[in-house]
Structures are given as structure tokens and as C-alpha cells.
Design a protein around this motif. Structure first.
Motif, short mmCIF file in Angstrom:
data_model
loop_
_atom_site.label_atom_id
_atom_site.label_comp_id
_atom_site.label_asym_id
_atom_site.label_seq_id
_atom_site.Cartn_x
_atom_site.Cartn_y
_atom_site.Cartn_z
N LEU A 52 0.70 -1.18 0.17
CA LEU A 52 -0.04 0.41 0.24
C LEU A 52 0.74 1.15 0.06
O LEU A 52 0.68 2.09 -0.83
N ARG A 53 2.21 0.98 0.44
CA ARG A 53 3.11 2.05 0.59
C ARG A 53 3.51 3.07 -0.35
O ARG A 53 4.12 3.75 -0.90
N LEU A 54 3.52 1.44 -1.65
CA LEU A 54 3.81 2.16 -3.23
C LEU A 54 2.91 2.98 -3.90
O LEU A 54 3.23 3.86 -5.05
N TYR A 55 1.81 3.16 -2.76
CA TYR A 55 0.56 3.90 -3.95
C TYR A 55 1.12 5.85 -3.99
O TYR A 55 1.89 6.34 -3.06
N ARG A 56 1.76 6.46 -5.33
CA ARG A 56 2.16 7.66 -5.31
C ARG A 56 1.12 9.01 -4.38
O ARG A 56 1.69 9.96 -3.91
N GLY A 57 0.00 8.97 -4.12
CA GLY A 57 -0.87 9.33 -3.87
C GLY A 57 -0.73 9.48 -2.12
O GLY A 57 0.42 8.86 -1.60
N PRO A 58 -1.31 9.72 -0.57
CA PRO A 58 -1.28 10.14 0.13
C PRO A 58 -1.52 8.85 0.64
O PRO A 58 -2.56 8.14 -0.25
N LEU A 59 -0.68 8.22 2.00
CA LEU A 59 -0.78 6.88 2.49
C LEU A 59 -2.22 6.35 3.16
O LEU A 59 -3.17 5.72 2.42
N PRO A 60 -3.09 7.54 3.63
CA PRO A 60 -4.64 7.18 3.82
C PRO A 60 -5.34 6.70 2.93
O PRO A 60 -6.51 6.31 2.84
N ARG A 96 5.60 -2.48 -9.36
CA ARG A 96 6.84 -2.09 -8.83
C ARG A 96 7.54 -3.18 -9.16
O ARG A 96 9.26 -3.66 -9.58
N SER A 97 7.38 -4.56 -9.65
CA SER A 97 7.83 -5.73 -9.49
C SER A 97 8.60 -5.88 -11.13
O SER A 97 9.60 -5.74 -11.24
N ARG A 98 8.11 -5.01 -11.94
CA ARG A 98 8.54 -4.83 -12.77
C ARG A 98 9.22 -3.35 -13.57
O ARG A 98 10.69 -3.35 -14.15
#
Length: 90
Positions: A55-63, A84-86
Motif C-alpha cells: 500500500l505504501r507503493l501508492y503515489r498518493g497519500p497513504l491514508p 513495482r516488480s516490473r
């Protein structure tokens, strides 16, 4: 396919909310939608715990990422993990 599945999740949540708001006798279908929606949220809450690093890989805010995971579960975080894996293989 992914947008269709997300739309189906939103439809289940919307139908469950509508059945809670409307007055009168609820049908078996409405009650079933409420149970399915509650099960989705509970399962997705467990996913938040176990997939938090993804979930931390999301480019927006964590919430916002956590909220999207609560709504869509694997439909939200699996594409993040695949992207991310690619990116790390190249």
C-alpha cells in the motif's frame, strides 16, 4: 476487467447503503448485500494489515491508499505490486 470489478464492489456497497437508508421491510436480496458488503470490509481490513508495504507503493497519500484498499482490496494493491516488480526487473 479491473474497472468492471471495482464497479461491482462499488455497486455492492451502494446497494447495501441504500438498503440501510430506505425505510420499510428489507428484502432478502438487500440483507444479502449488507452481509456481503460487511464481509468485504472485514476481509479488506485484514488485507490492509498484511499488504501494508504494498500500500505504501501508492503515489498518493497513504491514508487514501488505505481507504482504497478497504474498498477494493486486492484490486487496489496487486497492480501496485506488479508495477513495482516490473520496475525493479529492468
Amino acid at each position: 476487467m479491473l474497472p468492471l470489478l471495482k464497479a461491482a464492489c462499488l455497486a455492492i456497497y451502494g446497494f447495501a447503503l441504500a438498503s440501510l437508508v430506505t425505510s420499510g421491510a428489507s428484502s432478502g436480496l438487500a440483507h444479502g448485500a449488507e452481509i456481503v458488503a460487511m464481509a468485504f470490509v472485514v476481509i479488506h481490513a485484514f488485507e490492509v494489515v498484511f499488504a501494508f508495504e504494498r500500500l505504501r507503493l501508492y503515489r498518493g497519500p497513504l491514508p487514501i491508499s488505505v481507504l482504497l484498499a478497504l474498498l477494493f482490496g486486492v484490486l487496489h494493491w496487486m497492480p501496485l505490486a506488479k508495477t513495482r516488480s516490473r520496475g525493479t526487473k529492468n
